[in-house]
Scaffold this motif. Structure first.
Motif, PDB file in Angstrom:
ATOM      1  N   GLU A  54       0.832  -1.210   0.000  1.00  0.00           N
ATOM      2  CA  GLU A  54       0.000   0.000   0.000  1.00  0.00           C
ATOM      3  C   GLU A  54       0.864   1.256   0.000  1.00  0.00           C
ATOM      4  OE1 GLU A  54      -2.826   2.804  -0.069  1.00  0.00           O
ATOM      5  OE2 GLU A  54      -3.252   0.666  -0.303  1.00  0.00           O
ATOM      6  N   HIS A  55       1.888   1.265   0.813  1.00  0.00           N
ATOM      7  CA  HIS A  55       2.780   2.422   0.906  1.00  0.00           C
ATOM      8  C   HIS A  55       3.456   2.692  -0.448  1.00  0.00           C
ATOM      9  CE1 HIS A  55       5.553   5.278   2.707  1.00  0.00           C
ATOM     10  NE2 HIS A  55       6.539   4.641   2.089  1.00  0.00           N
ATOM     11  N   ILE A  56       4.023   1.676  -1.030  1.00  0.00           N
ATOM     12  CA  ILE A  56       4.710   1.828  -2.323  1.00  0.00           C
ATOM     13  C   ILE A  56       3.705   2.156  -3.422  1.00  0.00           C
ATOM     14  CG2 ILE A  56       6.052   0.602  -4.088  1.00  0.00           C
ATOM     15  CD1 ILE A  56       7.252  -1.038  -1.684  1.00  0.00           C
ATOM     16  N   TYR A  57       2.600   1.451  -3.440  1.00  0.00           N
ATOM     17  CA  TYR A  57       1.575   1.626  -4.472  1.00  0.00           C
ATOM     18  C   TYR A  57       1.030   3.051  -4.472  1.00  0.00           C
ATOM     19  CZ  TYR A  57      -2.449   0.145  -7.343  1.00  0.00           C
ATOM     20  OH  TYR A  57      -3.390  -0.021  -8.342  1.00  0.00           O
ATOM     21  N   SER A  58       0.742   3.564  -3.287  1.00  0.00           N
ATOM     22  CA  SER A  58       0.192   4.925  -3.206  1.00  0.00           C
ATOM     23  C   SER A  58       1.205   5.967  -3.661  1.00  0.00           C
ATOM     24  CB  SER A  58      -0.311   5.229  -1.796  1.00  0.00           C
ATOM     25  OG  SER A  58       0.768   5.235  -0.885  1.00  0.00           O
ATOM     26  N   HIS A  59       2.469   5.747  -3.375  1.00  0.00           N
ATOM     27  CA  HIS A  59       3.502   6.695  -3.800  1.00  0.00           C
ATOM     28  C   HIS A  59       3.766   6.618  -5.306  1.00  0.00           C
ATOM     29  CE1 HIS A  59       4.226   7.118   0.499  1.00  0.00           C
ATOM     30  NE2 HIS A  59       4.839   8.236   0.203  1.00  0.00           N
TER      31      HIS A  59
END
Length: 110
Positions: free
Chosen positions: A100-105
């Motif tokens: 989620e962290h990587i995907y959102s960025h």
């Protein structure tokens, strides 16, 4: 889950796609068979991630090319760079938070 059959398919797939998740399994691996549907279900939340399976016993070069020493191994790449590596004992809540962290960025920068 679609399977990649050669090391050339694997490297091309990683290189040519923005968000890639590789699931490396072994033929007689009970853990592999248990985790695969969980991973497939988790990644439904992230439609832009391309997921493929590589059977290590069929694509033997995968071990040397990506330094894989056990199965299952899960690898997440962004633009060809490895960001996440998980093995046998996967905590799916933690994995979800990392994705989620990587995907959102990556969506913000796209």
């Amino acid at each position: 889950m679609e399977k990649l059959q050669t090391i050339q398919e694997v490297t091309t797939f990683v290189r040519e796609n923005h968000l890639v998740f590789l699931y490396v399994s072994q033929e007689d691996c009970s853990v592999c068979h248990v985790l695969q549907p969980k991973l497939t279900e988790l990644l439904k939340k992230y439609p832009e991630i391309e997921l493929r399976e590589v059977e290590a016993h069929k694509v033997k070069e995968i071990s040397a090319e990506y330094l894989i020493f056990s199965a299952p191994t899960m690898l997440f790449f962004v633009d060809g760079k490895e960001y996440i590596r998980e093995g046998k004992f996967v905590q799916f809540k933690k994995l979800d938070a990392q994705i989620e962290h990587i995907y959102s960025h990556t969506k913000d920068s796209a």
